[in-house]
Scaffold this motif. Structure first.
Motif, PDB file in Angstrom:
ATOM      1  N   LEU A 339       0.812  -1.219   0.000  1.00 49.34           N
ATOM      2  CA  LEU A 339       0.000   0.000   0.000  1.00 49.34           C
ATOM      3  C   LEU A 339       0.848   1.274   0.000  1.00 49.34           C
ATOM      4  O   LEU A 339       0.591   2.185  -0.806  1.00 49.34           O
ATOM      5  CB  LEU A 339      -0.966  -0.014   1.187  1.00 49.34           C
ATOM      6  N   PRO A 340       1.868   1.415   0.862  1.00 45.98           N
ATOM      7  CA  PRO A 340       2.663   2.653   0.844  1.00 45.98           C
ATOM      8  C   PRO A 340       3.479   2.834  -0.431  1.00 45.98           C
ATOM      9  O   PRO A 340       3.929   3.950  -0.715  1.00 45.98           O
ATOM     10  CB  PRO A 340       3.587   2.489   2.060  1.00 45.98           C
ATOM     11  N   ARG A 341       3.663   1.776  -1.195  1.00 46.95           N
ATOM     12  CA  ARG A 341       4.430   1.893  -2.434  1.00 46.95           C
ATOM     13  C   ARG A 341       3.604   2.523  -3.553  1.00 46.95           C
ATOM     14  O   ARG A 341       4.167   2.995  -4.540  1.00 46.95           O
ATOM     15  CB  ARG A 341       4.943   0.515  -2.866  1.00 46.95           C
ATOM     16  N   VAL A 342       2.286   2.518  -3.401  1.00 50.16           N
ATOM     17  CA  VAL A 342       1.434   3.064  -4.468  1.00 50.16           C
ATOM     18  C   VAL A 342       0.666   4.303  -4.024  1.00 50.16           C
ATOM     19  O   VAL A 342      -0.054   4.904  -4.834  1.00 50.16           O
ATOM     20  CB  VAL A 342       0.426   1.998  -4.966  1.00 50.16           C
ATOM     21  N   SER A 343       0.780   4.691  -2.750  1.00 49.23           N
ATOM     22  CA  SER A 343      -0.052   5.787  -2.250  1.00 49.23           C
ATOM     23  C   SER A 343       0.587   6.410  -1.020  1.00 49.23           C
ATOM     24  O   SER A 343       1.638   5.971  -0.545  1.00 49.23           O
ATOM     25  CB  SER A 343      -1.446   5.256  -1.882  1.00 49.23           C
ATOM     26  N   ASP A 344      -0.092   7.420  -0.489  1.00 44.11           N
ATOM     27  CA  ASP A 344       0.339   8.044   0.764  1.00 44.11           C
ATOM     28  C   ASP A 344      -0.321   7.396   1.975  1.00 44.11           C
ATOM     29  O   ASP A 344      -0.149   7.867   3.108  1.00 44.11           O
ATOM     30  CB  ASP A 344      -0.005   9.537   0.745  1.00 44.11           C
ATOM     31  N   PHE A 345      -1.101   6.349   1.762  1.00 40.80           N
ATOM     32  CA  PHE A 345      -1.785   5.677   2.861  1.00 40.80           C
ATOM     33  C   PHE A 345      -0.883   4.634   3.508  1.00 40.80           C
ATOM     34  O   PHE A 345       0.037   4.101   2.880  1.00 40.80           O
ATOM     35  CB  PHE A 345      -3.066   4.997   2.364  1.00 40.80           C
ATOM     36  N   ARG A 346      -1.194   4.334   4.766  1.00 39.83           N
ATOM     37  CA  ARG A 346      -0.540   3.265   5.507  1.00 39.83           C
ATOM     38  C   ARG A 346      -1.615   2.429   6.184  1.00 39.83           C
ATOM     39  O   ARG A 346      -2.670   2.947   6.560  1.00 39.83           O
ATOM     40  CB  ARG A 346       0.405   3.818   6.585  1.00 39.83           C
ATOM     41  N   VAL A 347      -1.349   1.143   6.357  1.00 40.33           N
ATOM     42  CA  VAL A 347      -2.260   0.299   7.129  1.00 40.33           C
ATOM     43  C   VAL A 347      -2.067   0.621   8.604  1.00 40.33           C
ATOM     44  O   VAL A 347      -0.982   0.436   9.151  1.00 40.33           O
ATOM     45  CB  VAL A 347      -2.002  -1.197   6.853  1.00 40.33           C
ATOM     46  N   GLU A 348      -3.125   1.127   9.233  1.00 40.91           N
ATOM     47  CA  GLU A 348      -3.054   1.557  10.625  1.00 40.91           C
ATOM     48  C   GLU A 348      -3.663   0.550  11.593  1.00 40.91           C
ATOM     49  O   GLU A 348      -3.342   0.566  12.791  1.00 40.91           O
ATOM     50  CB  GLU A 348      -3.767   2.907  10.769  1.00 40.91           C
ATOM     51  N   GLU A 349      -4.565  -0.294  11.102  1.00 39.02           N
ATOM     52  CA  GLU A 349      -5.196  -1.305  11.950  1.00 39.02           C
ATOM     53  C   GLU A 349      -5.204  -2.636  11.211  1.00 39.02           C
ATOM     54  O   GLU A 349      -5.485  -2.689  10.014  1.00 39.02           O
ATOM     55  CB  GLU A 349      -6.636  -0.914  12.294  1.00 39.02           C
TER      56      GLU A 349
END
Length: 410
Positions: A339-349
């Motif tokens: 996910l962080p490789r394609v966007s500014d999002f991170r898995v938080e939960e």
């Protein structure tokens, strides 16, 4: 030398421009697909896949009721990855715009009926598959796509697909709980009806009747306060009953006319959420025992628990037991890395994410069939979360699923 995943990552914006992803979502939105009416959307999805050189076919879940299955890569062997999403959409509330089936963009928000649950997730699956196909990556193992009917009825379509022999090593279902969460633990869902049958009588002679509505009201109060002994401290508000629909009138069809006579039949349609480790059979017995209090209190009426619910109400009769899988399983780790490789999002939960883990969905059937699976999908933002999806989340989901497919199947 860069890996095939790295090369693929660099190609994603070119393989599927944002405008095309939005068009995919808008086309899905334009086709109403309420529960039991999924076939036109299933046909559209198949045509979309065909146009992008992806082989797809229909399964007939019930006579005239279709869902769409597609497969990329080798024609034989167990798929390394399954992307599963449901075609059926929630009923519309009274606060919908005049043209609910026309998608409308407002900044990072895309509005439209059904986009929240879960046509944005379907668009992400389609987008991921199209990117994989256009990339030219030679898949060593199959990628399986399922666009299923009747998830809102307890998973009718997914269970049909499993019975037909479709399976995979791992699965992702992009339900609308945000790309910031990867969920592997969910509540169970049991939908049932409580039916009270009394005796009709004219309003001038109420003592001759047995008012089914009055008794149903008291029965629901007793049920609401009953201790079902189905608690789990990790799922604090559960079990939770929701009376979702009420029907009452005269005769078996709840005839609403003749209001000078008391109702002799009243029905409540109920959604019960319960935590792991409880199973559907335990839940059914607990509810029936709670109803015994009402039967003892109102012997003049006949009080029954009906499961499955009469099919004309389109509630469905398939239980969704809880899903309780490890939060650190391999597919979760892959998503969190990609996910962080394609966007500014991170898995938080990961794993349990309240209140979103109170949901019920098709992962329960996939998980119980031995498929490692999780929930990971695009969501909107407050205050009108259920009317839109964040375009940035839909894009991030599509790109992550594409990379996941390349890693697992390539």
């Amino acid at each position: 030398m860069p890996s095939s995943t790295t090369i693929f990552l660099d190609q994603l914006p070119r393989l599927l421009p944002e405008a095309e992803l939005l068009r995919l979502a808008a086309e899905l939105t334009a086709i109403p697909s309420f529960t039991g009416q999924e076939t036109p959307l299933a046909v559209h999805v198949r045509n979309t896949l065909f146009r992008n050189d992806i082989h797809a076919y229909h399964q007939e879940v019930q006579p005239g009721r279709l869902q769409t299955i597609a497969r990329l890569g080798p024609e034989t062997g167990t798929p390394a990855l399954l992307l599963n999403g449901h075609l059926d959409m929630d009923p519309l509330g009274h606060d919908q715009p005049r043209t609910p089936f026309t998608a409308r963009r407002d900044g990072d928000r895309l509005y439209g009926a059904g986009l929240h649950n879960m046509k944005s997730g379907l668009a992400a699956i389609l987008g991921a598959a199209i990117m994989v196909r256009r990339s030219g990556i030679a898949l060593r193992r199959p990628l399986l796509l399922e666009f299923v009917a009747g998830e809102l009825q307890g998973g009718t379509g997914t269970r049909h697909a499993l019975r037909s022999g479709l399976t995979a090593d791992a699965a992702v279902v992009p339900e609308p709980y945000s790309v910031r969460r990867v969920i592997t633990r969910t509540a169970g869902v049991r939908k049932f009806a409580v039916v009270v049958r009394g005796r009709t009588a004219h309003t001038s002679r109420p003592h001759e009747g047995v008012d089914a509505i009055a008794i149903l009201r008291r029965t629901l109060d007793l049920l609401d306060t009953a201790d079902l002994a189905l608690g789990n401290p990790e799922f604090p508000p559960l079990p939770r009953l929701q009376v979702a629909s009420l029907l009452a009138g005269r005769g078996e069809e709840h005839d609403p006319s003749g209001v000078s006579y008391c109702a002799d039949k009243a029905t409540a349609l109920i959604d019960l959420r319960y935590p792991p480790p409880f199973e559907p059979e335990q839940v059914g017995k607990a509810v029936d025992m709670a109803l015994d209090r009402a039967r003892d209190a109102f012997p003049e009426a006949r009080i029954t628990l009906e499961h499955p619910v009469d099919p004309r109400y389109r509630v469905g009769g398939t239980d969704m037991p809880p899903m309780d899988r490890p939060a650190d399983c391999a597919v979760v780790r892959d998503i969190a890395e990609l996910l962080p490789r394609v966007s500014d999002f991170r898995v938080e939960e990961r794993g349990l994410a309240l209140p979103y883990s109170y949901c019920g969905n098709d992962t329960t059937h996939l998980s119980r069939a031995g498929i490692e699976c999780c929930l990971f999908g695009p969501r909107g933002a407050a205050p009108d979360t259920e009317h839109h999806v964040l375009i940035s989340e839909m894009r991030a989901c599509a790109d992550t699923l594409a990379l996941l497919a390349a890693r697992r199947c390539g």
